[in-house]
Design a protein around this motif. Structure first.
Motif, PDB file in Angstrom:
ATOM      1  N   ALA A   1       0.768  -1.233  -0.020  1.00 54.81           N
ATOM      2  CA  ALA A   1      -0.162   0.013   0.053  1.00 54.81           C
ATOM      3  C   ALA A   1       0.839   1.550  -0.152  1.00 54.81           C
ATOM      4  CB  ALA A   1      -0.911   0.030   1.208  1.00 54.81           C
ATOM      5  N   PRO A   2       0.584   2.125  -0.938  1.00 54.67           N
ATOM      6  CA  PRO A   2       1.353   3.251  -0.872  1.00 54.67           C
ATOM      7  C   PRO A   2       0.974   4.261   0.442  1.00 54.67           C
ATOM      8  CG  PRO A   2      -0.490   3.705  -2.311  1.00 54.67           C
ATOM      9  CD  PRO A   2      -0.582   2.352  -1.800  1.00 54.67           C
ATOM     10  N   MET A   3       2.295   4.796   0.758  1.00 54.13           N
ATOM     11  CA  MET A   3       2.236   5.714   2.110  1.00 54.13           C
ATOM     12  C   MET A   3       2.762   7.112   1.962  1.00 54.13           C
ATOM     13  SD  MET A   3       0.531   3.663   4.058  1.00 54.13           S
ATOM     14  CE  MET A   3       0.688   4.395   5.510  1.00 54.13           C
ATOM     15  N   PRO A   4       2.614   8.043   2.681  1.00 56.48           N
ATOM     16  CA  PRO A   4       3.099   9.605   2.366  1.00 56.48           C
ATOM     17  C   PRO A   4       4.550   9.789   2.621  1.00 56.48           C
ATOM     18  CG  PRO A   4       1.879   9.252   4.489  1.00 56.48           C
ATOM     19  CD  PRO A   4       1.687   8.217   3.805  1.00 56.48           C
ATOM     20  N   ALA A   5       5.168   8.956   3.099  1.00 53.23           N
ATOM     21  CA  ALA A   5       6.616   9.198   3.673  1.00 53.23           C
ATOM     22  C   ALA A   5       6.772  10.452   4.094  1.00 53.23           C
ATOM     23  CB  ALA A   5       7.375   9.110   1.967  1.00 53.23           C
ATOM     24  N   LEU A   6       6.118  10.725   5.269  1.00 51.72           N
ATOM     25  CA  LEU A   6       6.376  11.880   5.919  1.00 51.72           C
ATOM     26  C   LEU A   6       7.480  12.168   6.652  1.00 51.72           C
ATOM     27  CD1 LEU A   6       2.727  12.225   7.586  1.00 51.72           C
ATOM     28  CD2 LEU A   6       3.528  13.179   5.418  1.00 51.72           C
ATOM     29  N   PRO A   7       7.902  13.232   7.126  1.00 54.09           N
ATOM     30  CA  PRO A   7       9.312  13.386   7.990  1.00 54.09           C
ATOM     31  C   PRO A   7       8.972  13.099   9.294  1.00 54.09           C
ATOM     32  CG  PRO A   7       8.428  15.554   7.441  1.00 54.09           C
ATOM     33  CD  PRO A   7       7.898  14.780   6.542  1.00 54.09           C
TER      34      PRO A   7
END
Length: 668
Positions: free
Chosen positions: A65-71
């Motif tokens: 599943a794609p995720m937002p790659a947040l800091p």
């Protein structure tokens, strides 16, 4: 000096995490007097959600599943907010309906929620570890103090975050209107209602903040150790609970102090004591037990918290149940179970004959082995039922007795007689029957030893101390390799024999189990219907009243622990010989929780209830394997168990076979 300094830095960092998680326990306990065992899972969820938000993609339910790659600095607050919201939802669904229930009900609900959340996490993220991604702060070079002590930037961040969070919470409680309302609700909830304080909102806020602190501790812990795992919250959760009790459960400053003290003792014990790293967890639990023996309220806690539950944990469970349609649904089987509780000889003999007949009706060895597990876990639950169901004392260390019996016979047969003296197990077949009694007596002695230090404790503190004893036994079994062979376990344990004829066929083993169950239940029924059993029930209903009426409560509590221990030891001997292998993995806290759930599921204070719970659960585990959903995500079976237990606590807390409860009290 360099080694000492590095240990001190490690202890401070670990202590900051323990303190945050301990505050999560103390904050909720201070307001609603509930040990929320689910905080370990909220700790774990905080780590998983944070890591998932920081990655570009992650496997959820087995699919990418794609995720937002947040800091990190954005993912951490979002994960804390999500877990805080989950904590409020759990409070509304699982705990709020039980606010006026006997104290056992919310404790069981908290344990059930813990199982539910852990199983759901395994279904969502899988059973594998999820590595914490690197980010800017974690990649910075460490700071070197005194040319030899290394302090990473993230360790400094952990410490500062913990200090700011704890200071902010302290100011909130002391300086804000809602904080003062929280303090008032903690002092006297009914009086707070009367003066217009929105107690429901205050309790929800306590769960919101407590769950957020648990998530924050989980995020920092996962970052420090570099991974998240569905069971990662178990041990830190126990350590946080230990820290909360050490400092004084219900006290925020005490939780912070307890976290630091525990981390320092644990870290330096592991660093300086012989084989200290292997026994560092046992050191923590030993400190917990000693503290509860001599100062139950902790370093900064209030002594009256140990005296609050004047009665037992069980109370009149049937009186607050929301019967309605649930009561009508169970009406037919209630009438049958009521006859069992009244001691119908014909019905009990018919049940025994039916159990024996199953050995010949069922020809499939697989299902016969399933029935062996039903008998084994039913007997284990019966032993725990003596302490919890008949006497009203919540015991989270019962697996220790099971372990004592199992290891006693295994060590004697394999490591001593066979390996040391070359005696063939077939030549001493009779020793199995001797060991059934000897293992039970040995475990009964262990029950007396465990029970004695708990005599001053009631309610939640008693549960916490027994938990510590159980964990110490498991840790010793894991690390005392010369005696127990450690994690490798003991193999080749002989199956029972009769006059040299091996009873290794599943049908024979099942028959041995049924006969053993019949003998133990007959013995238990005689004890329960004697003066001893009536004294147990008096303690269960109201310990203070029983003591005032001349019941020597300390003596009869010890009898209950010894009787439960005897059951555990006997079943441990049978378990070892029927399975032919044991290891410390069989005697974990989760197994104790499962056995407790079987008691509650079947019916506290009943003879048939533990077996009803064991039959329902173990057969369900096998039947569920035929469904594609459970084949893909087997952990959902335990999630369903957790949900079922919560529902039972709300709608039918007395269990499935409630009417089979032995009529020794005035309960209707």
């Amino acid at each position: 000096m360099d080694f000492f300094g590095q240990l001190l830095v490690n202890a401070i960092m670990l202590g900051a995490i323990y303190s945050l998680a301990a505050i999560a326990y103390s904050l909720v306990y201070g307001v609603v007097q509930l040990v929320n065992f689910a905080f370990g899972e909220l700790f774990m969820l905080g780590a998983f959600i944070c890591i998932s938000l920081m990655l570009p993609s992650v496997r959820l339910f087995g699919l990418e599943a794609p995720m937002p790659a947040l800091p990190f600095l954005l993912a951490a607050p979002v994960s804390i907010a999500v877990v805080a919201a989950i904590g409020v939802v759990v409070e509304r669904l699982a705990y709020k309906p039980l606010r006026n229930a006997p104290r056992l009900a919310p404790l069981i609900a908290a344990i059930a929620v813990s199982v539910l959340l852990q199983s759901l996490a395994q279904s969502v993220w899988g059973a594998e570890e999820l590595s914490f991604p690197s980010f800017a702060l974690s990649d910075l070079p460490p700071i070197i103090l005194f040319d030899s002590i290394y302090v990473s930037v993230m360790e400094i961040v952990v410490l500062i975050t913990a200090l700011v969070s704890m200071l902010g919470l302290t100011l909130f409680v002391r300086r804000t209107r809602m904080g003062r309302a929280m303090t008032a609700a903690a002092e006297d909830r009914e009086a707070a209602y009367l003066v217009g304080i929105p107690v429901n909102r205050v309790i929800a806020l306590a769960f919101l903040i407590g769950s957020g602190f648990a998530a924050l501790a989980g995020v920092l812990y996962a970052q420090a150790y570099g991974f998240a795992h569905p069971t990662m919250g178990f041990l830190p959760g126990l350590k946080a609970l230990t820290a909360a009790v050490l400092g004084g459960i219900g006290s925020i400053p005490g939780a912070a102090l307890g976290g630091m003290v525990l981390a320092v003792i644990e870290t330096f014990g592991a660093g300086y004591l012989p084989n200290g790293s292997a026994y560092r967890d046992a050191i923590s639990f030993a400190i917990l037990i000693l503290l509860l023996m001599f100062r139950p309220q902790g370093l900064l806690g209030r002594p009256e918290l140990n005296d609050m539950p004047a009665g037992s944990l069980v109370g009149m469970l049937g009186q607050y149940a929301r019967a309605g349609g649930v009561g009508r649904l169970f009406a037919p089987i209630d009438r049958l179970f009521e006859r069992m509780g009244a001691g119908s000889l014909v019905l009990n003999v018919a049940l025994f004959c039916t159990a024996l007949a199953l050995a010949f009706i069922i020809t499939n060895d697989f299902w016969l082995r399933i029935l062996i597990f039903v008998v084994t876990y039913g007997l284990l639950a019966s032993g725990l039922n003596i302490v919890v169901g008949f006497t009203g004392l919540l015991d989270l260390g019962f697996v220790a007795f099971w372990a004592v019996g199992s290891y006693f016979t295994s060590i004697l047969f394999i490591l001593v007689l066979k390996n040391q003296f070359g005696v063939a197990p077939t030549d001493i077949w009779w020793l199995f029957y001797v060991n059934l009694i000897a293992g039970g007596v040995l475990a009964a002695g262990a029950g007396m030893l465990l029970g004695y230090p708990t005599l001053r404790l009631r309610g939640d503190y008693l549960a916490i101390m027994t938990l510590g004893f159980g964990e110490i036994v498991r840790i010793v079994a894991t690390n005392w390799i010369d005696l127990t062979r450690g994690p490798m376990g003991i193999r080749g344990i002989p199956t029972p024999s009769l006059f040299g004829y091996p009873l290794n066929d599943p049908r024979h083993l099942y028959l041995v189990g049924v006969l053993l169950a019949a003998a133990l239940l007959f013995l238990l029924s005689r004890v329960v219907r004697s003066y001893v059993g009536r004294a147990w029930v008096a303690i269960r209903e109201n310990e203070s009243a029983a003591e005032a009426m001349g019941v020597h409560t300390a003596r009869y509590k010890l009898y209950a622990y010894a009787s439960g221990g005897f059951f555990g030891g006997v079943v441990g001997v049978f378990f070892a010989h029927s399975q032919q292998y044991i290891s410390p993995l069989s005697f974990t806290l989760f197994e104790n929780i499962l056995i407790l759930m079987l008691v509650v599921l079947g019916g506290l204070g009943t003879f048939i209830g533990p077996f009803v719970g064991a039959l329902f659960w173990i057969v369900f585990l096998q039947v569920a394997q035929g469904f594609s959903l459970f084949q893909a995500m087997p952990e959902l079976r335990y999630a369903l168990l957790g949900a079922l237990l919560v529902a039972l606590m709300v709608f039918r807390p007395q269990g499935l076979s409630a009417r089979a409860r032995v009529p020794l009290s005035i309960e209707k």
